[in-house]
Design a protein around this motif. Structure first.
Motif, mmCIF file in Angstrom:
data_model
loop_
_atom_site.group_PDB
_atom_site.id
_atom_site.type_symbol
_atom_site.label_atom_id
_atom_site.label_comp_id
_atom_site.label_asym_id
_atom_site.label_seq_id
_atom_site.Cartn_x
_atom_site.Cartn_y
_atom_site.Cartn_z
ATOM 1 N N GLN A 3 0.841 -1.200 0.000
ATOM 2 C CA GLN A 3 0.000 0.000 0.000
ATOM 3 C C GLN A 3 0.872 1.243 0.000
ATOM 4 N N VAL A 4 0.500 2.232 -0.793
ATOM 5 C CA VAL A 4 1.236 3.490 -0.884
ATOM 6 C C VAL A 4 0.332 4.604 -0.378
ATOM 7 N N SER A 5 0.893 5.503 0.435
ATOM 8 C CA SER A 5 0.126 6.619 0.992
ATOM 9 C C SER A 5 0.880 7.916 0.809
ATOM 10 N N VAL A 6 0.128 8.995 0.656
ATOM 11 C CA VAL A 6 0.679 10.344 0.660
ATOM 12 C C VAL A 6 -0.040 11.090 1.771
ATOM 13 N N ASP A 7 0.724 11.666 2.677
ATOM 14 C CA ASP A 7 0.150 12.333 3.849
ATOM 15 C C ASP A 7 -0.882 11.440 4.540
ATOM 16 N N LEU A 8 -0.528 10.168 4.654
ATOM 17 C CA LEU A 8 -1.312 9.144 5.352
ATOM 18 C C LEU A 8 -2.642 8.795 4.684
ATOM 19 N N LYS A 9 -2.809 9.173 3.413
ATOM 20 C CA LYS A 9 -3.998 8.798 2.638
ATOM 21 C C LYS A 9 -3.563 7.816 1.556
ATOM 22 N N ALA A 10 -4.216 6.666 1.486
ATOM 23 C CA ALA A 10 -3.860 5.651 0.497
ATOM 24 C C ALA A 10 -4.096 6.176 -0.917
ATOM 25 N N ILE A 11 -3.114 5.932 -1.783
ATOM 26 C CA ILE A 11 -3.221 6.310 -3.198
ATOM 27 C C ILE A 11 -2.693 5.178 -4.057
ATOM 28 N N ASP A 12 -2.989 5.241 -5.324
ATOM 29 C CA ASP A 12 -2.444 4.303 -6.287
ATOM 30 C C ASP A 12 -1.003 4.703 -6.593
ATOM 31 N N LEU A 13 -0.151 3.724 -6.786
ATOM 32 C CA LEU A 13 1.247 4.000 -7.106
ATOM 33 C C LEU A 13 1.379 4.942 -8.299
ATOM 34 N N ARG A 14 0.491 4.824 -9.272
ATOM 35 C CA ARG A 14 0.565 5.671 -10.469
ATOM 36 C C ARG A 14 0.283 7.133 -10.176
ATOM 37 N N ALA A 15 -0.256 7.442 -8.984
ATOM 38 C CA ALA A 15 -0.569 8.827 -8.618
ATOM 39 C C ALA A 15 0.559 9.507 -7.844
ATOM 40 N N ARG A 17 3.647 10.374 -8.673
ATOM 41 C CA ARG A 17 4.312 11.453 -9.404
ATOM 42 C C ARG A 17 3.480 12.737 -9.391
ATOM 43 N N ALA A 18 2.177 12.636 -9.640
ATOM 44 C CA ALA A 18 1.314 13.819 -9.661
ATOM 45 C C ALA A 18 1.288 14.499 -8.297
ATOM 46 N N HIS A 19 1.217 13.723 -7.236
ATOM 47 C CA HIS A 19 1.215 14.305 -5.890
ATOM 48 C C HIS A 19 2.526 15.043 -5.617
ATOM 49 N N VAL A 20 3.634 14.420 -5.974
ATOM 50 C CA VAL A 20 4.938 15.040 -5.734
ATOM 51 C C VAL A 20 5.090 16.293 -6.589
ATOM 52 N N GLU A 21 4.606 16.256 -7.812
ATOM 53 C CA GLU A 21 4.673 17.450 -8.667
ATOM 54 C C GLU A 21 3.904 18.610 -8.041
ATOM 55 N N ARG A 22 2.765 18.327 -7.401
ATOM 56 C CA ARG A 22 2.009 19.388 -6.712
ATOM 57 C C ARG A 22 2.812 19.940 -5.534
ATOM 58 N N ILE A 44 8.104 -2.167 -4.728
ATOM 59 C CA ILE A 44 7.175 -1.056 -4.495
ATOM 60 C C ILE A 44 7.947 0.174 -4.021
ATOM 61 N N VAL A 45 8.877 -0.031 -3.095
ATOM 62 C CA VAL A 45 9.675 1.092 -2.575
ATOM 63 C C VAL A 45 10.483 1.724 -3.710
ATOM 64 N N VAL A 46 11.083 0.908 -4.545
ATOM 65 C CA VAL A 46 11.862 1.424 -5.682
ATOM 66 C C VAL A 46 10.945 2.142 -6.667
ATOM 67 N N ALA A 47 9.773 1.602 -6.914
ATOM 68 C CA ALA A 47 8.830 2.246 -7.840
ATOM 69 C C ALA A 47 8.386 3.607 -7.310
ATOM 70 N N VAL A 48 8.156 3.711 -6.000
ATOM 71 C CA VAL A 48 7.802 5.001 -5.400
ATOM 72 C C VAL A 48 8.954 5.990 -5.585
ATOM 73 N N ALA A 49 10.177 5.550 -5.283
ATOM 74 C CA ALA A 49 11.347 6.422 -5.444
ATOM 75 C C ALA A 49 11.498 6.859 -6.904
ATOM 76 N N GLN A 51 9.115 7.255 -9.131
ATOM 77 C CA GLN A 51 8.084 8.251 -9.417
ATOM 78 C C GLN A 51 8.453 9.620 -8.838
ATOM 79 N N ILE A 52 9.058 9.607 -7.661
ATOM 80 C CA ILE A 52 9.501 10.862 -7.034
ATOM 81 C C ILE A 52 10.585 11.524 -7.882
ATOM 82 N N ARG A 53 11.557 10.725 -8.325
ATOM 83 C CA ARG A 53 12.627 11.272 -9.173
ATOM 84 C C ARG A 53 12.066 11.789 -10.490
ATOM 85 N N LEU A 54 11.115 11.055 -11.094
ATOM 86 C CA LEU A 54 10.502 11.507 -12.344
ATOM 87 C C LEU A 54 9.741 12.817 -12.162
ATOM 88 N N ALA A 55 9.285 13.078 -10.944
ATOM 89 C CA ALA A 55 8.607 14.341 -10.642
ATOM 90 C C ALA A 55 9.608 15.476 -10.461
#
Length: 75
Positions: A3-15, A17-22, A44-49, A51-55
């Motif tokens: 499971q992936v979360s942004v600010d403790l809210k579950a999100i899809d891994l594909r989202a 990059r968009a969150h980090v760009e904001r 999953i951890v590598v995929a999150v990282a 997406q962050i770098r791509l942002a």
């Protein structure tokens, strides 16, 4: 569980990059902290990282926790 979360809210891994760009649009010098359960799937951890770098955020800090999910938060 992968499971992936942004600010403790579950999100899809594909989202990630968009969150980090904001976050980056609000603060160009933003860094990101990835808090991952020590049993989180490495892929999953590598995929999150990735997406962050791509942002466009190269400043990533990794923390291992005992949480049951991978979490990404604004520092």
């Amino acid at each position: 569980s992968g499971q992936v979360s942004v600010d403790l809210k579950a999100i899809d891994l594909r989202a990630v990059r968009a969150h980090v760009e904001r976050f980056k649009a609000a603060d160009a010098g933003v860094g990101v902290v990835i808090m991952a359960d020590r049993h989180a799937p490495t892929g999953i951890v590598v995929a999150v990282a990735d997406q962050i770098r791509l942002a466009g955020v190269p400043d990533i800090t990794f923390i291992t926790t005992t949480l049951a999910k991978t979490t990404l938060e604004k520092p």
